[in-house]
Design a protein around this motif. Structure first.
Motif, PDB file in Angstrom:
ATOM      1  N   GLN A   1     -43.328 -16.683 -49.102  1.00  0.00           N
ATOM      2  CA  GLN A   1     -45.086 -17.500 -48.435  1.00  0.00           C
ATOM      3  C   GLN A   1     -45.213 -16.276 -48.016  1.00  0.00           C
ATOM      4  OE1 GLN A   1     -45.661 -20.068 -49.929  1.00  0.00           O
ATOM      5  NE2 GLN A   1     -43.228 -20.844 -50.855  1.00  0.00           N
ATOM      6  N   SER A   2     -46.693 -16.290 -48.315  1.00  0.00           N
ATOM      7  CA  SER A   2     -47.853 -14.874 -48.591  1.00  0.00           C
ATOM      8  C   SER A   2     -46.832 -13.637 -47.526  1.00  0.00           C
ATOM      9  CB  SER A   2     -48.388 -15.482 -46.384  1.00  0.00           C
ATOM     10  OG  SER A   2     -49.431 -16.749 -46.136  1.00  0.00           O
TER      11      SER A   2
ATOM     12  N   ALA B   1     -40.863 -13.538 -46.616  1.00  0.00           N
ATOM     13  CA  ALA B   1     -39.377 -14.174 -47.608  1.00  0.00           C
ATOM     14  C   ALA B   1     -38.904 -15.404 -46.800  1.00  0.00           C
ATOM     15  CB  ALA B   1     -38.964 -13.209 -47.714  1.00  0.00           C
ATOM     16  N   GLN B   2     -38.765 -16.742 -46.889  1.00  0.00           N
ATOM     17  CA  GLN B   2     -38.642 -17.706 -46.047  1.00  0.00           C
ATOM     18  C   GLN B   2     -36.840 -17.754 -46.170  1.00  0.00           C
ATOM     19  OE1 GLN B   2     -40.851 -19.631 -43.558  1.00  0.00           O
ATOM     20  NE2 GLN B   2     -42.056 -17.972 -44.600  1.00  0.00           N
ATOM     21  N   PHE B   3     -36.362 -19.569 -45.426  1.00  0.00           N
ATOM     22  CA  PHE B   3     -34.964 -19.493 -46.220  1.00  0.00           C
ATOM     23  C   PHE B   3     -35.032 -21.013 -46.041  1.00  0.00           C
ATOM     24  CE2 PHE B   3     -34.678 -18.439 -41.312  1.00  0.00           C
ATOM     25  CZ  PHE B   3     -33.644 -19.389 -40.949  1.00  0.00           C
TER      26      PHE B   3
ATOM     27  N   ILE C   1     -52.362 -31.519 -37.864  1.00  0.00           N
ATOM     28  CA  ILE C   1     -51.153 -31.046 -38.641  1.00  0.00           C
ATOM     29  C   ILE C   1     -51.634 -29.601 -39.194  1.00  0.00           C
ATOM     30  CG2 ILE C   1     -49.073 -30.784 -40.085  1.00  0.00           C
ATOM     31  CD1 ILE C   1     -48.589 -33.362 -39.368  1.00  0.00           C
ATOM     32  N   ASP C   2     -51.192 -28.461 -39.268  1.00  0.00           N
ATOM     33  CA  ASP C   2     -51.518 -26.859 -40.209  1.00  0.00           C
ATOM     34  C   ASP C   2     -50.891 -27.246 -40.885  1.00  0.00           C
ATOM     35  OD1 ASP C   2     -52.264 -24.992 -40.230  1.00  0.00           O
ATOM     36  OD2 ASP C   2     -52.754 -24.197 -38.820  1.00  0.00           O
ATOM     37  N   TRP C   3     -51.494 -28.320 -41.971  1.00  0.00           N
ATOM     38  CA  TRP C   3     -50.405 -27.881 -43.270  1.00  0.00           C
ATOM     39  C   TRP C   3     -49.863 -26.220 -43.849  1.00  0.00           C
ATOM     40  CZ3 TRP C   3     -47.100 -31.882 -43.991  1.00  0.00           C
ATOM     41  CH2 TRP C   3     -47.602 -32.848 -43.740  1.00  0.00           C
ATOM     42  N   ASP C   4     -50.867 -25.589 -43.653  1.00  0.00           N
ATOM     43  CA  ASP C   4     -51.334 -24.263 -44.470  1.00  0.00           C
ATOM     44  C   ASP C   4     -49.679 -23.386 -43.073  1.00  0.00           C
ATOM     45  OD1 ASP C   4     -53.211 -24.625 -45.806  1.00  0.00           O
ATOM     46  OD2 ASP C   4     -54.618 -23.805 -44.823  1.00  0.00           O
TER      47      ASP C   4
ATOM     48  N   ASN D   1     -45.092 -20.501 -42.713  1.00  0.00           N
ATOM     49  CA  ASN D   1     -43.182 -20.040 -42.224  1.00  0.00           C
ATOM     50  C   ASN D   1     -42.690 -21.140 -41.460  1.00  0.00           C
ATOM     51  OD1 ASN D   1     -42.565 -19.323 -39.792  1.00  0.00           O
ATOM     52  ND2 ASN D   1     -43.614 -19.070 -38.359  1.00  0.00           N
ATOM     53  N   TYR D   2     -41.919 -21.128 -42.407  1.00  0.00           N
ATOM     54  CA  TYR D   2     -40.608 -22.209 -42.494  1.00  0.00           C
ATOM     55  C   TYR D   2     -39.784 -22.500 -41.003  1.00  0.00           C
ATOM     56  CZ  TYR D   2     -41.011 -22.904 -47.442  1.00  0.00           C
ATOM     57  OH  TYR D   2     -41.141 -22.824 -48.576  1.00  0.00           O
TER      58      TYR D   2
END
Length: 769
Positions: free
Chosen positions: A532-533, A536-538, A583-586, A591-592
């Motif tokens: 995401q952007s 790497a996310q988990f 809420i900032d959905w972006d 960023n999880y």
């Protein structure tokens, strides 16, 4: 009487035989054949490099959580040879297929043409790679942009007269982060219509445990399983459904533990386990697991437990204080006197007859129970999918309370979840009737008024759709049509909606039975790297024993057009809700960690979530019962007075349970073999005792129809092949989803409303063609 307006059509259950052949039923599980099967699956369906990379990251600390079952990983060191089982490999081979489905596939194949294929054929077409739309009246899916897809969904939601005209289903694959955002978006949209796969599996466990011990989950850890003195395994086939459990049973045996297996079918995975990572075990023939096998008739579990407790009561009265844990009962339980008074009214002879188990075996079980106090009872769908399923769970608790075998090390209850994060989804708020405390937290943190009215569960959703009360059906994963009961009725319900939406990794039958319009939204799988952007996310998951740990994909996604489940929810929320909420959905999509910060504010036990989830192996959620803190209405663990369940069958009737084959996980068909039971290359089979076959004048491999009668309707499953099997007499077994058509949507468990898929009264009709 025939079913009105809901006749089965070929798109629901294509009748295709695949040249059945049988081999002798096996008496040992895993070993070299499991290794060979795993290698075949990886090499046939995956790129070799991906196969090895995924296999050595599967269930490892810092790797990804298996998309299959929810059996826990070891807290300490994990095997460097591979922390997975045969069906875990099948799960990743199925998810990370090298084949891809593009727009060209859908241009070539119409919906009706795909519907004529078997579920196995449909599932093996490859990974979905781009959003697809089936327009009203169209015969084929066509490509659609993500923005167009979200606009279609948003327009449908915003044009509704009531938010309750939408239903949002969730499968157990969804991560904690996606599940939390999903329920938040749904409740901000104004509804609690959040049915999920728990409604069809362990809802009965949650209902029974919450009332009796104050928590709807299991109370033991993996270490407890290893150190138990006695394990009672009921209504469960771990050799096929969660094979990694077998190594835990092996450790229990190594430590001197005993095992009682209770099931209508003898399952090789409960008899003997050959550990594929131990050459000595392979050479010497493995470890005998079950010390005693109780072949209960289908849904004879309450009768069996009552018979056991009646014999225990007799022994207690002969030698007071030597059998029942009176100190524990006096300090920590409520309702003991009423329970004992009711138990004394039961006839031991009648309980034994209703259970189907011979008295000498019951007395052997009593001896083992008397000799041990560190007792754990584990169970799965064999107990939870009956009309009296909640009673089954409560009766287990009664037995454990008598022995004081709950709320202490190596003792307690262990419902074994069948999907990787189904327990985590519930923790995150995926439930149509979340408690007031959770809803108040949502209100306080997000400054909105969550809907107060309970939403639809699975069965209620099906009926609401069928009544024309639902315009949108949205599924976050899963194969709703094939997982649910009463196939024709459910199909008719889905077809009455305006729009059906499925977030999926692969094609399944639910994509083919749709509303006026249908969308397929392809998403990342558990094995895929989630960028995401460019970061790497988990994600994280909760296993059957309340451990929360990270899951990080390791493979390149099959398409750049895929979105993560989190991204799909965030972008849909922006389209539907706009700036209605602060809420900032972006930020949440990119960023999880920001999602986990919100979870920490809402859900107890997730303090310092981002820090603790990064610890190798994750962390345990609190479980008050482990400290003998029972958060029930009485403040104690509750004995329950329950009726004896009786099943009256006519001479030409049988009680049927639907089960999985060895090449199957839930509704996903990995292959056409049930290796342990010796059934190969065929799924349209009905397993019968040979003596029942003789009485019914049926011969091996004869083709018959199965018929059930509910709601003044006749439901027919055509063309099933009779195969002899050492199942309990007057009981038969079939695979789901092929036999789901026989399960009435109105036959459900009291309290939990779970479909009674494991106790269907049927007749076997000879064919005249």
């Amino acid at each position: 009487m025939p079913v009105e307006n809901d006749q089965i059509d070929i798109s629901l259950t294509p009748v295709k035989f695949s040249h059945l052949y049988q081999t002798p039923m096996q008496h040992k599980a895993v070993g070299v054949p499991a290794i060979v099967s795993s290698l075949k699956q990886m090499l046939q369906y995956m790129h070799v490099k991906d196969a090895w990379k995924a296999a050595f990251a599967l269930n490892q600390k810092g790797g990804f959580d298996c998309p299959g079952c929810a059996w826990p990983d070891p807290d300490d060191e994990r095997s460097s040879l591979g922390e997975y089982c045969e069906n875990g490999i099948k799960a990743i081979a199925d998810e990370a297929q090298k084949k891809k489905i593009t727009a060209d596939f859908f241009a070539k194949h119409s919906v009706s043409a795909i519907g004529s294929w078997t579920d196995f054929e449909i599932g093996k077409q490859g990974r979905l790679t781009e959003p697809m739309l089936l327009k009203e009246g169209a015969t084929n899916y066509t490509p659609v942009t993500w923005d167009e897809a979200f606009t279609i969904i948003a327009n449908e939601i915003q044009s509704m007269q009531s938010p309750d005209e939408a239903v949002f289903y969730t499968s157990g694959r969804t991560s904690n982060e996606a599940a939390f955002l999903y329920q938040l978006f749904v409740r901000m949209s104004g509804t609690n219509n959040l049915p999920d796969c728990s409604n069809m599996c362990h809802e009965s466990s949650g209902a029974g445990l919450s009332e009796t011990i104050g928590v709807g989950k299991g109370t033991v850890s993996l270490e407890d399983i290893h150190n138990a003195e006695l394990l009672i395994i009921m209504g469960q086939n771990p050799g096929t459904n969660h094979p990694r459990m077998l190594s835990a049973l092996e450790k229990c045996k190594k430590h001197g533990g005993k095992i009682i297996a209770v099931n209508p079918l003898p399952e090789p995975g409960l008899m003997n386990f050959i550990n594929p990572q131990n050459p000595l075990k392979i050479a010497t023939g493995g470890t005998q697991l079950a010390d005693l096998f109780l072949q209960v008739r289908i849904n004879g579990d309450v009768a069996l437990l009552k018979a056991i407790m009646l014999v225990l009561l007799n022994e207690e009265e002969k030698n007071p204080g030597t059998v029942f844990d009176k100190k524990f009962i006096g300090e920590h339980t409520s309702g003991y006197d009423e329970f004992i008074a009711s138990l004394k009214t039961q006839s031991l002879k009648e309980c034994i007859e209703e259970s189907g188990v011979e008295e000498n075996f019951i007395r052997e079980a009593v001896t083992l129970i008397q000799q041990h106090k560190k007792i754990i009872v584990t169970w799965a769908m064999g107990l939870t999918q009956h009309k009296n399923a909640v009673d089954n769970i409560k009766e287990i608790v009664n037995l454990l309370l008598l022995r004081g075998s709950i709320g202490k090390p190596a003792a307690g209850v262990c419902p074994v979840r069948g999907h990787s994060n189904v327990q985590g989804d519930r923790t995150m708020g995926i439930w149509e009737k979340m408690p007031e405390a959770f809803m108040q937290k949502l209100k306080d943190v997000f400054q909105f008024e969550p809907p107060a009215k309970h939403g639809y569960d699975v069965v209620q959703s099906i009926k609401a759709m069928h009544d024309g009360k639902v315009r949108l059906f949205f599924a976050m994963g899963g194969n709703f049509l094939s997982a649910t009961p009463d196939t024709a009725f459910t199909a008719g319900a889905l077809r009455k909606t305006n729009l059906t939406v499925h977030v999926s990794t692969k094609l399944n039958r639910s994509h083919l039975v749709h509303g006026k319009q249908a969308l397929i939204l392809p998403c990342l799988g558990r094995t895929d790297i989630d960028l995401q952007s460019d970061n790497a996310q988990f994600v994280s998951c909760e296993n059957s024993m309340g451990v929360v740990q990270m899951s990080r994909g390791v493979l390149q996604p099959p398409s750049k057009d895929l979105l993560s489940e989190v991204a799909i929810i965030c972008q849909l929320a922006k389209k539907v809700l706009g700036n209605k909420f602060n809420i900032d959905w972006d930020e949440l999509q990119n960023n999880y960690d920001a999602i986990r910060d919100l979870i920490e504010k809402i859900i107890p036990g997730f303090e310092n979530y981002n820090q603790r989830v990064r610890n190798p192996g994750g962390f345990y959620l609190p479980n008050a019962v482990r400290e003998r803190n029972f958060k029930t209405k009485t403040g104690k663990a509750n004995f329950t007075v329950l009726p004896l369940n009786k099943i009256e069958l006519n001479n030409d009737e049988y009680i049927m349970m639907t089960i999985r084959s060895h090449d199957q996980f839930n509704t996903t068909i990995y292959g056409m073999h049930d290796r342990y039971r010796g059934i190969h290359n065929e799924r349209r089979v009905v397993m019968m005792h040979e003596e029942d076959m003789k009485v019914a004048s049926l011969v091996k491999h004869e083709v018959v129809d199965l018929v059930s009668y509910y709601d003044s309707k006749e439901r027919v499953a055509e063309k099933f092949i009779v195969v002899p099997m050492p199942i309990a007499k007057k009981c038969i077994a079939t695979y789901f989803p092929e036999a789901n058509v026989l399960v009435s949507v109105n036959e459900v468990a009291h309290t939990s409303n779970t479909p009674a898929s494991k106790s269907v009264v049927v007749k076997i009709r000879k064919r005249v063609d």
